[in-house]
Design an enzyme around this catalytic site. Structure first.
Site, short mmCIF file in Angstrom:
data_model
loop_
_atom_site.label_atom_id
_atom_site.label_comp_id
_atom_site.label_asym_id
_atom_site.label_seq_id
_atom_site.Cartn_x
_atom_site.Cartn_y
_atom_site.Cartn_z
N HIS A 1 0.85 -1.20 0.00
CA HIS A 1 0.00 0.00 0.00
C HIS A 1 0.88 1.24 0.00
O HIS A 1 1.75 1.39 0.86
CB HIS A 1 -0.91 0.03 1.23
CG HIS A 1 -2.07 -0.91 1.13
ND1 HIS A 1 -3.21 -0.78 1.88
CD2 HIS A 1 -2.28 -1.98 0.32
CE1 HIS A 1 -4.07 -1.73 1.56
NE2 HIS A 1 -3.52 -2.48 0.62
N TYR B 1 -9.46 5.14 7.21
CA TYR B 1 -9.67 5.51 8.61
C TYR B 1 -10.69 6.65 8.61
O TYR B 1 -10.40 7.70 8.04
CB TYR B 1 -8.39 6.04 9.25
CG TYR B 1 -7.28 5.04 9.49
CD1 TYR B 1 -6.37 4.71 8.48
CD2 TYR B 1 -7.10 4.45 10.75
CE1 TYR B 1 -5.33 3.82 8.72
CE2 TYR B 1 -6.06 3.56 10.99
CZ TYR B 1 -5.18 3.25 9.97
OH TYR B 1 -4.14 2.37 10.22
N PRO C 1 -4.60 0.13 18.76
CA PRO C 1 -4.25 -0.34 17.41
C PRO C 1 -4.32 0.70 16.29
O PRO C 1 -3.93 0.41 15.17
CB PRO C 1 -5.27 -1.46 17.15
CG PRO C 1 -6.40 -1.19 18.08
CD PRO C 1 -5.86 -0.46 19.25
N LYS D 1 0.81 -0.25 15.15
CA LYS D 1 2.19 -0.30 15.60
C LYS D 1 2.60 -1.51 16.44
O LYS D 1 3.80 -1.80 16.57
CB LYS D 1 2.52 0.96 16.42
CG LYS D 1 2.61 2.21 15.58
CD LYS D 1 3.77 2.12 14.59
CE LYS D 1 3.78 3.23 13.59
NZ LYS D 1 4.18 2.84 12.25
N TYR E 1 3.98 6.47 10.20
CA TYR E 1 3.16 5.30 9.86
C TYR E 1 4.00 4.24 9.15
O TYR E 1 3.85 3.04 9.40
CB TYR E 1 1.97 5.72 8.99
CG TYR E 1 0.88 4.68 8.88
CD1 TYR E 1 -0.27 4.77 9.67
CD2 TYR E 1 0.98 3.59 8.01
CE1 TYR E 1 -1.28 3.81 9.58
CE2 TYR E 1 -0.02 2.63 7.92
CZ TYR E 1 -1.15 2.75 8.71
OH TYR E 1 -2.14 1.81 8.63
#
Ligand code: RFL
Ligand code: PHB
Length: 395
Positions: free
Chosen positions: A74, A202, A293, A297, A389
């Site tokens: 991704h 998200y 979550p 991580k 990220y």
């Protein structure tokens, strides 16, 4: 039965299994002791996102062949607010990607390689008990099929998760975890349906957070923010899909529902032990720290810990203990950056549950809309998100 090894590893999750491979590659004898069955360990559905740094570590030990064949690379994530969906393009911003590949698959790959190597891995151990870890002669005692084992080791590693036994042998005034509780939990489902998105979404919605992730081109993974005390029985499949459609809804887009094959509730908390080292005992992964979550991580931090610890143990076995002496400080310095990022992502994307006063929910929601509007229009904010990220260096 009495045995001797160099490193006794408690726990055959991703941290314990990868540590075994790092030690094997360094020629250091080890034994892994897991209290659940192999089938149980393989059936746990958990994380799904691997940072580039995690993929690099698995590559370094030749453990990423299937990951490269089946994992989904991704180049970014979608952030959604008030129905507006925005793509944060990691490749463009920081030249890095993440790989969606289930934790179960990582564990399966690590287990299979241990099978090929004939590694000593005990499953289904009872009453696993570390002893004398603060002395010169540490032991791990456990039962297998009714037979008592006494494993002497130079070092003991607690890779046995947040509910493991190893952190409990560290005196409370030494372990002293710093903690934060959150007023929400995640209801997670796995569904046999092609994902309705190519990359993870998200979303912040007035009803709470929702996320659309995946495991493969035909399996979707979705989450809904719920109150920590909710009963799964109150969440029928239909109610779940309706809430997901509502919270993830965006003009011109539809969510395709499908058969739900697994449902679970994950509470959210942060916890970091004050130290990851006590005598000859070292903690790694969830045994030492956990995060909510939202930043994806936990698994990555576990793999990073054992990368640092594995290299340090290989050096210690060859006579130099200086890297081992600094392991806890180095891993915790990295971990606190991860804690900060996970808290930032969690706070940005969640609002207090329905039991909170309406004015407080409204204020928190609107301020988060402001935050998301800022992040989705500031290149610097997106770069900050992307850098964290996709994963900090493991050093
Ligand atoms: P684990 O995986 O908990 O493994 C510990 C192992 O130790 C065993 N054990 C014992 N063995 C012997 N004696 C005892 N007394 C023992 N007590 C326990 C256990 O049976 C187990 O096999 O810890 P490890 O290896 O540190 O790995 C940590 C990760 O599992 C965890 O951080 C992640 O799953 C967290 N997480 C996520 N992390 C990510 O990086 N990306 C994600 O996208 C992500 N999503 C998630 C998650 C965790 C979730 N849940 C359910 C907690 C999503 C969810 C829903
Ligand atoms: C998942 O696919 O399970 C997943 C993805 C991203 C997260 C957490 C979980 O932040």
């Amino acid at each position: 039965m009495t045995e001797r090894t160099t490193v006794a590893i408690v726990g055959a999750g991703p941290a314990g299994l990868l540590l075994g491979h790092i030690l094997a590659a360094g020629g250091v004898p080890f034994v892994i002791v897991e209290n659940r069955s192999r089938e149980h360990v393989l059936s746990r559905i958990r994380a799904g996102v691997l940072e580039q740094s995690s993929v690099d570590v698995l590559d370094r030990f030749g453990l990423a062949e299937r990951l490269h064949a089946e994992g989904l690379v991704h180049g970014g994530i979608h952030l959604q607010v008030e129905g507006r969906r925005f793509h944060v393009d990691f490749e463009h911003l920081v030249g890095r990607t993440v790989t969606v590949y289930g934790q179960q698959q990582v564990v399966l790959d690590l287990m299979r390689r241990h099978d090929e190597l004939g590694s000593p891995v005990y499953y289904g151990a009872s009453e696993v008990t570390p002893a004398d870890v603060d002395g010169e002669d540490p032991h791990l005692r456990f039962g297998i099929d009714g037979e008592q084992h006494d494993l002497a080791a130079r070092f003991v590693v607690g890779a046995d998760g947040y509910h493991g036994v190893c952190r409990t042998v560290i005196p409370a005034d030494v372990l002293q975890p710093a903690e934060r509780a959150y007023d929400c939990a995640w209801l997670g489902v796995l569904a046999d349906v092609a994902p309705s998105t190519e990359e993870i979404i998200y979303a912040l919605h007035p009803d709470g957070f929702a996320m659309h992730s995946m495991r493969s081109p035909s399996v979707s993974r979705l989450y809904l923010q719920v109150d920590p005390g909710v009963d799964l029985a109150d969440w029928s499949d239909e109610r779940i899909w309706t809430a997901l459609q509502e919270r993830l809804g965006s003009p011109g887009w539809t969510l395709t529902p499908g058969p739900i094959t697994e449902k679970s509730i994950t509470p959210m908390r942060s916890s970091v032990a004050r130290t990851l080292a006590y005598g000859r005992l070292f903690l790694a992964g969830d045994a030492g720290h956990i995060v909510p979550p939202t930043g994806a991580k936990g698994l990555n931090a576990a793999l990073a810990d054992v990368t640092l610890l594995g290299d340090a143990l290989v050096a210690a076995a060859a006579g130099s203990e200086s890297a081992l002496a600094s392991y806890s400080a180095r891993a915790l310095a990295r971990q606190w950056k991860i804690q900060y990022f996970s808290q930032w992502m969690t706070d940005m994307l969640h609002i207090p549950g329905p039991s909170a006063p309406p004015e407080e929910r409204d204020f928190r929601y609107r301020s988060r809309v402001g935050q998301l509007d800022f992040v989705t229009t500031s290149r610097f904010a997106q770069q900050t998100l992307a850098e964290q990220y996709t994963g900090l260096a493991i050093a």
